[in-house]
Design a protein around this motif. Sequence first.
Motif, short mmCIF file in Angstrom:
data_model
loop_
_atom_site.label_atom_id
_atom_site.label_comp_id
_atom_site.label_asym_id
_atom_site.label_seq_id
_atom_site.Cartn_x
_atom_site.Cartn_y
_atom_site.Cartn_z
N GLY A 165 0.78 -1.25 0.00
CA GLY A 165 0.00 0.00 0.00
C GLY A 165 0.80 1.28 0.00
O GLY A 165 0.24 2.36 0.15
N CYS A 194 -2.65 -3.54 -6.74
CA CYS A 194 -1.97 -3.04 -5.53
C CYS A 194 -2.55 -1.69 -5.12
O CYS A 194 -2.92 -0.88 -5.97
N LYS A 195 -2.57 -1.45 -3.81
CA LYS A 195 -3.04 -0.14 -3.33
C LYS A 195 -1.98 0.93 -3.56
O LYS A 195 -2.27 2.10 -3.70
#
Length: 400
Positions: free
Chosen positions: A225, A262-263
């Motif tokens: 993240g 994906c963040k």
Amino acid sequence: MSSIAALSNHTLVKQLVKSSGLDDIYQKVMDHERLSFEDGLRLFENKELAVIGYMANIVRERLHGNRSYFVRNRQLNPTNVCEYSCMFCSFYRREGEDGGYTMTMDEIAQRVRNGISHGIQEIHITSGLHPQLPFSYYTDMLKTIKTEAPTLHIKGFTAVEIEYYAGHYKMTIREVLTKLIEAGLEAMPGGGAEIFADRVRRKICDQKSTVDGWIKVHEMAHELGLMTNATMLYGHIERYDERIDHLIRLRNLQDGSKARGCKGSFNTFIPLKYQHENNRLKKLPQVGAFEDLKVIAVSRLMLDNFPNIKAYWVVIGKNLAQVSLSYGANEIEGTILEETIMSMAGTDSKQGMTTGELVKLISDAGRQPIERDALYNVIREFSPEDIINSNRQVILPVMN
Ligand code: SF4
């Protein structure tokens, strides 16, 4: 400033583009098409900088209009003791060597308090690879910063540092990043990428993390993240094809992180010009302004999935950073407050830059100065009155 893309049908522009021999690339840019390796190589080999800059400016204005960002930040280099000895580095010292230092937690806290008194939003931390410090030095440092300034955004640790900690403290990359995130890490800078080409890495930084290592760290950071940045060190022994290879590998990495959902992802690309004082590569001549602007413009054109291209005034100078806002850059590096790594390599960046100077640089280039936070949220859009005051050197309430 009128939109530069609006000129695209002008006969003179068409003639200039055609005479540069880049009209097929120009058409791809106008059609939002991805540029190939060969396209990138032709851009670096071509001497029509005005045409290349014009194309990069079309992309820059498509993404950001007239807006140009900066952040009030401070750099923090907790230690310059390093186990490695990269040939281009003027910053590192061996433990016990003259000029070597390691900050205490009190010294770090004091620098954070000083930064807060200057209104900083972000702290940018990089260090040497100190072989004697315990891993807790780094987690304690993050906790100390968060205790002093809970809302200060912490961007820290290059991929090289993360990979070194994993090997040195016998952890996986995921474990290192997870522990640092738990202690307060919120984003990662883009340093340590240098040039991905093995031929060059073997010569200028053979002890440093491999390309696979750098890429793995950023992939993992995106998965966990974190927003991260990427850099490219240019102007030493690298070739044009190696620059394009570097940019395309970054572009592929960004595509991969987005495809995996994906963040985190890459936020900003920052070209770094090699500085030649006080290091073992110093006999190399430095590249000039022409090449600096071309690297920024070609980067903007090749990295179609990177939101931001930053002009790092520390290495190309304030005036060229200003010009680069019309050659693909949409951001100028921030106030910094105190700069060690590049000033030890011969730049005059030690004292940073004031908010007033940054506002003036951006507005004098005909752009709209925007102060951002670490995540590119707008903190302040400077009004014409602010800019007039800035030009008169009047100290605004937010200025440092
Ligand atoms: S560039 Fe980084 S890893 Fe290389 S010698 Fe300098 S501080 Fe150490």
